[in-house]
Design an enzyme around this catalytic site. Structure first.
Site, PDB file in Angstrom:
ATOM      1  CE  LYS A 197      -5.618  33.668  27.742  1.00 22.72           C
ATOM      2  NZ  LYS A 197      -4.747  32.526  27.984  1.00 22.72           N
ATOM      3  N   PRO A 253       2.613  38.337  20.813  1.00 22.66           N
ATOM      4  CG  PRO A 253       4.395  37.359  21.955  1.00 22.66           C
ATOM      5  CD  PRO A 253       3.345  38.408  22.086  1.00 22.66           C
ATOM      6  CB  VAL A 254       0.722  34.855  16.540  1.00 23.23           C
ATOM      7  CG1 VAL A 254      -0.348  33.964  15.943  1.00 23.23           C
ATOM      8  CG2 VAL A 254       0.558  36.302  16.077  1.00 23.23           C
ATOM      9  CB  ALA A 255      -0.037  30.346  18.194  1.00 22.45           C
ATOM     10  CB  ALA A 256       2.261  33.369  22.557  1.00 14.15           C
ATOM     11  N   GLY A 257      -0.482  31.669  23.970  1.00 16.48           N
ATOM     12  CA  GLY A 257      -1.169  31.521  25.254  1.00 16.48           C
ATOM     13  C   GLY A 257      -1.557  32.852  25.863  1.00 16.48           C
ATOM     14  N   GLY A 290      -5.351  37.022  19.592  1.00 16.62           N
ATOM     15  CA  GLY A 290      -6.360  36.936  18.534  1.00 16.62           C
ATOM     16  C   GLY A 290      -7.772  37.089  19.099  1.00 16.62           C
ATOM     17  CG  ASP A 310      -9.097  32.434  25.808  1.00 17.54           C
ATOM     18  OD1 ASP A 310      -9.553  31.946  26.858  1.00 17.54           O
ATOM     19  OD2 ASP A 310      -7.985  32.123  25.328  1.00 17.54           O
TER      20      ASP A 310
HETATM   21  O1  C5P Z   1     -12.763  28.192  21.559  1.00 22.46           O
HETATM   22  P1  C5P Z   1     -11.499  28.126  20.790  1.00 22.46           P
HETATM   23  O2  C5P Z   1     -11.760  28.087  19.290  1.00 22.46           O
HETATM   24  O3  C5P Z   1     -10.521  29.191  21.140  1.00 22.46           O
HETATM   25  O4  C5P Z   1     -10.809  26.763  21.194  1.00 22.46           O
HETATM   26  C1  C5P Z   1      -9.845  26.123  20.401  1.00 22.46           C
HETATM   27  C2  C5P Z   1      -9.870  24.656  20.729  1.00 22.46           C
HETATM   28  O5  C5P Z   1      -9.388  24.430  22.055  1.00 22.46           O
HETATM   29  C3  C5P Z   1     -11.248  24.037  20.700  1.00 22.46           C
HETATM   30  O6  C5P Z   1     -11.562  23.556  19.409  1.00 22.46           O
HETATM   31  C4  C5P Z   1     -11.145  22.912  21.680  1.00 22.46           C
HETATM   32  O7  C5P Z   1     -10.565  21.795  21.052  1.00 22.46           O
HETATM   33  C5  C5P Z   1     -10.148  23.433  22.711  1.00 22.46           C
HETATM   34  N1  C5P Z   1     -10.806  23.990  23.901  1.00 22.46           N
HETATM   35  C6  C5P Z   1     -11.317  23.129  24.860  1.00 22.46           C
HETATM   36  N2  C5P Z   1     -11.947  23.642  25.957  1.00 22.46           N
HETATM   37  C7  C5P Z   1     -12.044  24.974  26.147  1.00 22.46           C
HETATM   38  C8  C5P Z   1     -11.498  25.866  25.200  1.00 22.46           C
HETATM   39  C9  C5P Z   1     -10.883  25.341  24.087  1.00 22.46           C
HETATM   40  O8  C5P Z   1     -11.232  21.899  24.705  1.00 22.46           O
HETATM   41  N3  C5P Z   1     -12.658  25.447  27.241  1.00 22.46           N
END
Ligand code: C5P
Length: 340
Positions: free
Chosen positions: A18, A113-117, A121, A155
């Site tokens: 995405k 790619p991983v942890a890339a925004g 995952g 996500d």
């Molecule tokens: O939901 P997810 O596990 O992907 O989010 C990872 C971390 O990112 C959360 O633990 C939270 O700290 C932060 N987050 C947030 N607000 C969101 C989505 C994620 O603060 N809407």
């Protein structure tokens, strides 16, 4: 003996990446999660997940491509396990078998790619939920699917709906928007060889000077959602790239964690002469083009710049560079949408 699977052939799902065209942080919940207003699109760049009956009697995961980390922590295995629990007794065990929905052997080709925004995952997790339900011949209602998705990550609900969507709340309010009109816009992705944890970037946002000031980003995001709702042509989306590239409240926090992103983005802008956006919490940079062919030509330009040292990192590691498109149609078989 009755086969506990309704289908013998492996079930294959594409798990698209995405892109956040906009990302406004509009508030913070007591739980610590942030409230978002984000226009998200699926890309043609996708992981490939296949699920088959497991001979070993327990769920397993084999990955190729980008290294997503230890299998035990992988969202695919977690998604299968959570889906099995959600199905519970709803799984109609065939005569002669009993217990929980059967074990699955997953194969995951990581092209994102991983942890890339790019939420690879989370997309894998959504694909695993969908694929596992099909493998078991089981169903969950839209609300149950949504709850399950949200347990796996903020996500994940977006990928149950897919396409182009306005994502709000923590990520659970997903409103489908019409696809971009005309030739699918080309997208160049350039991911420097560094990883950013979403959690760390949101923590940097919460601690930073700009928290609660997301007014102009929210306006830009709202405006784009409105334009898409009334039908936005591909060329007009590309014309808005300058505004959209600035409409990400996580840009500052990402560069606060990785200051080297600033010269990297500047270098990329110099090489391409176009606005450079950041997807989600980064570090992936996106650049919009009228077509995939244009994006592919830009990818070559960037590869050359990396090769001759005009663009890169001090460590000498190479960025991931890919030309793709905003996905114009849903290719997966998912038809249900969360009724958030
Ligand atoms: O939901 P997810 O596990 O992907 O989010 C990872 C971390 O990112 C959360 O633990 C939270 O700290 C932060 N987050 C947030 N607000 C969101 C989505 C994620 O603060 N809407």
């Amino acid at each position: 003996m009755t086969d506990p699977f309704r289908r013998i052939a492996p079930i294959v799902r594409l798990a698209p990446a995405k892109l956040n065209l906009t990302l406004a942080v509009t508030g913070r919940r007591l739980s610590g999660y942030h409230e978002l207003h984000s226009v998200m699109v699926e890309l043609d760049l996708a992981d490939r997940l296949s699920l088959a009956p497991s001979a070993a009697g327990r769920d397993s995961l084999h990955t190729t491509g980008f290294d997503p980390g230890p299998p035990a922590e992988n969202l695919v295995l977690l998604a299968i396990s959570e889906a099995r629990q959600a199905v519970g007794r709803g799984w109609a065990a065939p005569a002669g078998s009993a217990g929980a929905a059967p074990a699955l052997a997953a194969r995951l080709e990581k092209r994102i790619p991983v942890a890339a925004g790019l939420a690879g995952g989370s997309s894998d997790a959504a694909a695993a939920i969908d694929g596992a339900l099909e493998a078991w011949g089981a169903e969950l209602g839209p609300d149950e699917r949504l709850r399950l998705a949200l347990r796996l990550g903020s996500d994940v609900p977006f990928f149950l709906a897919g396409g182009v969507a306005l994502v709000e709340g923590r990520g659970e309010r997903v409103t489908r928007l019409p696809p971009v009109g005309g030739t699918a816009p080309g997208v160049l992705l350039v991911t420097p060889d560094v990883q950013l944890s979403t959690k760390d970037v949101f923590a940097a946002y919460a601690a930073g000077p700009n928290r609660g000031l997301g007014g102009s980003t929210h306006l830009a995001s709202d405006h784009l959602a409105g334009e898409l709702r009334s039908g936005l042509a591909s060329r007009d989306l590309v014309l808005r790239a300058g505004v959209l590239a600035a409409a990400n409240d996580l840009l500052g926090p990402a560069t606060a964690i990785l200051p080297q992103l600033v010269p990297f983005r500047r270098g990329l802008a110099r090489v391409l002469g176009r606005p450079i956006g950041q997807s989600g919490s980064g570090p992936t940079c996106w650049v919009l083009y009228p077509s995939e062919t244009d994006a592919a030509a830009a990818a070559e330009t960037v590869r050359t710049a990396v090769a001759d040292g005009r663009l890169g990192s001090e460590s000498g590691s190479h960025p991931f560079i890919a030309a793709t498109t905003i996905r114009s149609a849903l290719i997966r078989s998912t038809t249900e949408e969360p009724s958030a």
